[in-house]
Design a protein around this motif. Structure first.
Motif, PDB file in Angstrom:
ATOM      1  N   LEU A 415      -0.466  10.226 -23.014  1.00  0.00           N
ATOM      2  CA  LEU A 415       0.178  11.031 -23.360  1.00  0.00           C
ATOM      3  C   LEU A 415       0.003  13.116 -23.573  1.00  0.00           C
ATOM      4  CD1 LEU A 415       3.093  12.111 -21.345  1.00  0.00           C
ATOM      5  CD2 LEU A 415       4.181  11.706 -23.582  1.00  0.00           C
ATOM      6  N   ALA A 416      -0.455  12.682 -24.874  1.00  0.00           N
ATOM      7  CA  ALA A 416      -0.505  14.432 -25.136  1.00  0.00           C
ATOM      8  C   ALA A 416      -1.997  14.452 -24.719  1.00  0.00           C
ATOM      9  CB  ALA A 416      -0.637  13.840 -26.737  1.00  0.00           C
ATOM     10  N   VAL A 417      -2.939  13.883 -24.677  1.00  0.00           N
ATOM     11  CA  VAL A 417      -4.301  14.460 -24.385  1.00  0.00           C
ATOM     12  C   VAL A 417      -3.925  14.932 -22.528  1.00  0.00           C
ATOM     13  CG1 VAL A 417      -5.788  13.226 -25.476  1.00  0.00           C
ATOM     14  CG2 VAL A 417      -4.812  11.865 -23.437  1.00  0.00           C
ATOM     15  N   PHE A 418      -3.364  14.324 -22.009  1.00  0.00           N
ATOM     16  CA  PHE A 418      -2.890  14.798 -20.298  1.00  0.00           C
ATOM     17  C   PHE A 418      -2.416  15.751 -20.568  1.00  0.00           C
ATOM     18  CE2 PHE A 418       0.593  14.771 -16.944  1.00  0.00           C
ATOM     19  CZ  PHE A 418      -0.262  14.042 -15.746  1.00  0.00           C
ATOM     20  N   GLY A 425      -6.613  22.901 -17.494  1.00  0.00           N
ATOM     21  CA  GLY A 425      -6.692  22.848 -16.290  1.00  0.00           C
ATOM     22  C   GLY A 425      -8.015  21.557 -16.203  1.00  0.00           C
ATOM     23  N   ARG A 426      -8.035  20.567 -17.410  1.00  0.00           N
ATOM     24  CA  ARG A 426      -9.118  19.724 -17.463  1.00  0.00           C
ATOM     25  C   ARG A 426      -8.569  18.480 -16.892  1.00  0.00           C
ATOM     26  NH1 ARG A 426     -14.401  20.731 -19.822  1.00  0.00           N
ATOM     27  NH2 ARG A 426     -14.134  18.663 -19.378  1.00  0.00           N
ATOM     28  N   THR A 427      -9.555  17.315 -16.409  1.00  0.00           N
ATOM     29  CA  THR A 427      -9.094  16.664 -16.309  1.00  0.00           C
ATOM     30  C   THR A 427      -8.462  15.726 -18.132  1.00  0.00           C
ATOM     31  OG1 THR A 427     -10.054  15.974 -14.375  1.00  0.00           O
ATOM     32  CG2 THR A 427      -9.891  14.169 -15.568  1.00  0.00           C
ATOM     33  N   PRO A 428      -7.900  15.049 -18.463  1.00  0.00           N
ATOM     34  CA  PRO A 428      -7.962  14.587 -19.818  1.00  0.00           C
ATOM     35  C   PRO A 428      -8.884  13.033 -19.704  1.00  0.00           C
ATOM     36  CG  PRO A 428      -5.539  14.018 -18.514  1.00  0.00           C
ATOM     37  CD  PRO A 428      -6.887  14.720 -17.457  1.00  0.00           C
ATOM     38  N   GLU A 429      -9.396  13.345 -20.469  1.00  0.00           N
ATOM     39  CA  GLU A 429     -10.049  12.547 -21.520  1.00  0.00           C
ATOM     40  C   GLU A 429      -9.340  11.523 -22.940  1.00  0.00           C
ATOM     41  OE1 GLU A 429     -13.254  13.983 -22.131  1.00  0.00           O
ATOM     42  OE2 GLU A 429     -13.310  14.744 -19.822  1.00  0.00           O
ATOM     43  N   TYR A 430      -9.986  10.469 -22.741  1.00  0.00           N
ATOM     44  CA  TYR A 430      -9.417   9.734 -24.276  1.00  0.00           C
ATOM     45  C   TYR A 430     -10.415   8.764 -24.506  1.00  0.00           C
ATOM     46  CZ  TYR A 430      -6.706   7.063 -28.251  1.00  0.00           C
ATOM     47  OH  TYR A 430      -6.444   7.041 -28.870  1.00  0.00           O
ATOM     48  N   LEU A 431     -11.031   8.450 -25.218  1.00  0.00           N
ATOM     49  CA  LEU A 431     -12.339   7.392 -25.872  1.00  0.00           C
ATOM     50  C   LEU A 431     -13.137   7.358 -24.833  1.00  0.00           C
ATOM     51  CD1 LEU A 431     -10.050   4.970 -26.900  1.00  0.00           C
ATOM     52  CD2 LEU A 431     -10.485   5.938 -28.568  1.00  0.00           C
ATOM     53  N   THR A 443       1.355   4.470 -18.194  1.00  0.00           N
ATOM     54  CA  THR A 443       1.874   5.021 -19.539  1.00  0.00           C
ATOM     55  C   THR A 443       3.400   5.732 -19.290  1.00  0.00           C
ATOM     56  OG1 THR A 443      -0.386   5.318 -20.025  1.00  0.00           O
ATOM     57  CG2 THR A 443       1.475   6.844 -21.537  1.00  0.00           C
ATOM     58  N   ALA A 444       3.459   6.082 -18.487  1.00  0.00           N
ATOM     59  CA  ALA A 444       4.799   6.435 -18.040  1.00  0.00           C
ATOM     60  C   ALA A 444       6.114   5.287 -17.698  1.00  0.00           C
ATOM     61  CB  ALA A 444       5.209   7.483 -16.790  1.00  0.00           C
ATOM     62  N   LEU A 445       5.568   4.262 -17.457  1.00  0.00           N
ATOM     63  CA  LEU A 445       6.049   3.439 -17.125  1.00  0.00           C
ATOM     64  C   LEU A 445       6.586   2.461 -18.604  1.00  0.00           C
ATOM     65  CD1 LEU A 445       7.889   1.549 -15.223  1.00  0.00           C
ATOM     66  CD2 LEU A 445       5.781  -0.078 -14.560  1.00  0.00           C
ATOM     67  N   LEU A 557       0.072  14.827 -31.959  1.00  0.00           N
ATOM     68  CA  LEU A 557       0.406  13.486 -31.433  1.00  0.00           C
ATOM     69  C   LEU A 557       2.174  13.600 -31.624  1.00  0.00           C
ATOM     70  CD1 LEU A 557       0.129  11.196 -30.094  1.00  0.00           C
ATOM     71  CD2 LEU A 557      -1.285  10.378 -32.085  1.00  0.00           C
ATOM     72  N   VAL A 558       2.390  14.102 -33.281  1.00  0.00           N
ATOM     73  CA  VAL A 558       3.393  14.014 -34.285  1.00  0.00           C
ATOM     74  C   VAL A 558       4.249  14.527 -33.646  1.00  0.00           C
ATOM     75  CG1 VAL A 558       4.899  14.334 -35.661  1.00  0.00           C
ATOM     76  CG2 VAL A 558       2.778  13.283 -36.205  1.00  0.00           C
ATOM     77  N   PHE A 559       3.970  15.945 -32.598  1.00  0.00           N
ATOM     78  CA  PHE A 559       5.235  17.078 -32.121  1.00  0.00           C
ATOM     79  C   PHE A 559       5.643  16.192 -31.036  1.00  0.00           C
ATOM     80  CE2 PHE A 559       4.112  20.003 -35.263  1.00  0.00           C
ATOM     81  CZ  PHE A 559       5.401  20.787 -35.041  1.00  0.00           C
ATOM     82  N   VAL A 560       4.616  15.329 -29.974  1.00  0.00           N
ATOM     83  CA  VAL A 560       4.655  14.904 -28.447  1.00  0.00           C
ATOM     84  C   VAL A 560       5.681  13.472 -28.837  1.00  0.00           C
ATOM     85  CG1 VAL A 560       4.347  13.172 -26.734  1.00  0.00           C
ATOM     86  CG2 VAL A 560       2.149  15.667 -27.733  1.00  0.00           C
ATOM     87  N   VAL A 561       5.568  12.695 -29.962  1.00  0.00           N
ATOM     88  CA  VAL A 561       6.495  11.846 -29.785  1.00  0.00           C
ATOM     89  C   VAL A 561       8.024  12.058 -30.324  1.00  0.00           C
ATOM     90  CG1 VAL A 561       6.948   9.954 -31.753  1.00  0.00           C
ATOM     91  CG2 VAL A 561       4.496  10.519 -31.064  1.00  0.00           C
TER      92      VAL A 561
END
Length: 586
Positions: A415-418, A425-431, A443-445, A557-561
């Motif tokens: 969610l944070a990288v999204f 304005g970029r497609t989010p990426e993780y790992l 993820t939202a579900l 990540l802490v702020f998003v949580v």
């Protein structure tokens, strides 16, 4: 403050080698115990007809996990109903009520261990061993297995193989849970925790009255309940009673038992994901290699990605611990008004041998690591002190139980990288994988299920006569009791405010439903996310790629949580512990 700091420093020293050991088991690498345990595993595979080399897709893995757990639920329910038989039942315990048996069996199979009964008077020794202790092993191993499969999916070594559930279940049990439980159990026996099959003993106290001391295989249950982040007590008072937790040393043993393996899961994640990236580097041509990054000492210890996740969890944990300790040290203003000294803080509901510091630490640990065991009565905590364990269970990602906390935190990382990707304005990426519509919907579900269960069932409880009948404390604290019960159930924690009259048909059925859905729905969705990401190809890093292995990402990540928690749970918390605090200190 010094004893808290020393306790946590020693934890960091211990968790690193345990994390490396768990990584070797999860990655199928050689360990010092293999020459003996490979033969044990082989016998188990042969008897059960399992081929450990046969891989599974995420769907097959999820079905194997749920199917295995379901069979054990049925068998365990039958044992609870017929436990009155004179087999390892020296105290003549009767069979369990159907609704209570339903709640209990779901509770222990989902790694929740919410207890609407007192163990010393509600279960025979047979039930304690064949149902309670056995399911503490199986539920913990199942959670670990799901986490390992999830990590394999993120590491991306294969397109359709997340491992074999049965092989993971066996290896985690024989190489981690059993040997650690044996060592820890012997340490608890050394400290005075009972381990026998004797009937209860009647003793004469110093005051001249008589008291019944419950006997039984206490140490065996005690160690796996902490090691497996289960939390159910042999006694109704749990680890607040000297029969389960007699000394400060036994308290430390129990603390480290529930902290070590969830923290080790984060190290396992960092190292397995690092292995996956190195494998992808080997498969690329020189001109397409990912940029090389120098690894510091923390990256080598935790893995690059594991370092940021561990740091974010650590910040959330220390914030909760600081608030809980501060609130309990303030004491109760109502007692101060009548001249009672509270120099040692609020000692209501706490054991003198632990004091405020170890009580606050145990409270924060047991709800951050979703264990549920208690060494003090949470119902007697100050309003803000009681809000800390409630909030930690609502977050459900601060280390968490066996792998569950890590899996939930990864959802927040996605969610944070999204969110960060949208900002630039970029497609989010993780790992090294693109996060697209399917992953974000899942993820939202997965994230929304947890608050939905807590808030909807809490609303049902306060809106119905059957639910209100269990609330023994009117006003703001009564709402806190209801929120705590369902937060504990949804987070598969198991602790309670214990002022709630919860052994009724309404509370047994509703909390049973919440525990079941709170356990299995997120696991299935998280495996689906891993299954989706593992099929994607790695993409090259660029100047615009968000580095997720840095301290700055841990702060994000802490702020998003916290932002998610504030938006979701603040109205309920404002009507419960916050209003109670303002009323008390007004």
């Amino acid at each position: 403050m010094l004893q808290l700091a020393l306790t946590l420093i020693l934890y960091l020293i211990l968790v690193i080698p345990v994390g490396r050991y768990l990584y070797h088991i999860a990655a199928g690498k050689h360990t010092f115990a293999d020459p003996v345990l490979d033969r044990v595993d082989g016998i188990i595979y042969k008897l059960s007809g399992v081929d450990p080399r046969k891989g599974m897709s995420w769907k097959q893995y999820a079905m194997a996990l749920i199917g295995t757990n379901a069979v054990m639920m049925v068998l365990g329910y039958l044992i609870l109903r017929i436990q009155s038989l004179p087999l390892l039942n020296p105290n003549g315990i009767e069979g369990m009520d159907p609704a209570l048996a339903f709640n209990t069996i779901i509770s222990f199979m989902t790694n929740t261990n919410l207890q609407h009964y007192a163990g010393e008077s509600g279960l025979s020794y047979l039930s304690q061993m064949l149902v309670i202790i056995f399911m503490m092993f199986v539920s913990a191993a199942s959670g670990y297995a799901a986490c390992v499969a999830f990590i394999r999916g993120l590491a991306g070594k294969s397109k359709d193989n997340v491992g074999n559930f049965f092989a993971d279940l066996v290896r985690i049990t024989t190489r981690v849970l059993l040997p650690f439980s044996l060592a820890g159990g012997l340490l608890l026996v050394w400290q005075g925790v009972p381990q026998n099959f004797s009937e209860n003993v009647v003793v004469q106290t110093l005051e001249g009255t008589y008291q019944v001391l419950a006997m039984g295989p206490v140490a065996a249950l005690e160690i796996i309940k902490h090691l497996g982040t289960n939390g159910g007590g042999f006694f109704g008072a749990n680890s607040a009673t000297p029969m389960e937790n007699p000394t400060v040393l036994s308290n430390l043993i129990e603390l480290y038992s529930m902290m070590l393996l969830p923290g080790a899961c984060v190290i396992t994640f960092g190292k397995m994901v690092g292995d996956g990236r190195r494998q992808q580097q080997k498969n690329k041509t020189p001109e397409n290699l990912l940029p090389a990054h120098r690894e510091g000492i923390t990256a080598r210890l935790f893995g690059q990605e594991g370092r940021s996740i561990f740091l974010a969890m650590g910040i959330l944990f220390l914030a909760g611990l600081s608030l809980c300790y501060w609130a309990e040290m303030q004491g109760n203003p109502a007692l101060a008004e009548i001249g009672l000294s509270q120099a040692a803080g609020s000692m209501e509901g706490k054991e003198v041998r632990f004091g405020v510091a170890q009580s606050a630490l145990f409270t924060t640990v047991t709800t951050s690591f979703t264990t549920g065991t208690v060494n003090n009565m949470h119902d007697t905590l100050t309003p803000l002190g009681g809000m800390v364990p409630l909030l930690q269970m609502m977050l459900n990602c601060v280390f968490g139980g066996k792998g569950v906390g890590l899996m939930n935190m990864i959802l927040y990382a996605i969610l944070a990288v999204f969110i960060c990707g949208l900002m630039v304005g970029r497609t989010p990426e993780y790992l090294g994988k693109k996060i697209e519509g399917r992953e974000m919907k899942l993820t939202a579900l997965a994230i929304i299920i947890h608050p939905l269960l807590i808030l909807s069932f809490s609303a049902l409880a306060v809106a119905t006569a059957a639910g209100q009948a269990g609330v023994t404390n009117p006003g703001f604290h009564g709402l806190s009791q209801v929120l705590y019960e369902y937060a504990s159930s949804a987070a598969n924690n198991g602790s309670g405010f214990e002022g709630l009259a919860d052994n009724t048909l309404f509370w047994n059925i509703t909390t049973g439903i919440v525990m079941f859905l709170g356990r299995y729905l997120p696991i299935v969705i998280q495996l689906a996310i891993a299954g989706s990401l593992m099929k994607k190809n790695y993409i090259n890093e660029s100047a615009g790629t968000l580095r997720t292995s840095t301290a700055s990402f841990a702060v994000i990540l802490v702020f998003v949580v916290y932002i998610f928690a504030a938006l979701t749970f603040f109205p309920a918390l404002a009507l419960g512990p916050i209003s109670e605090h303002l009323t008390l200190w007004g």
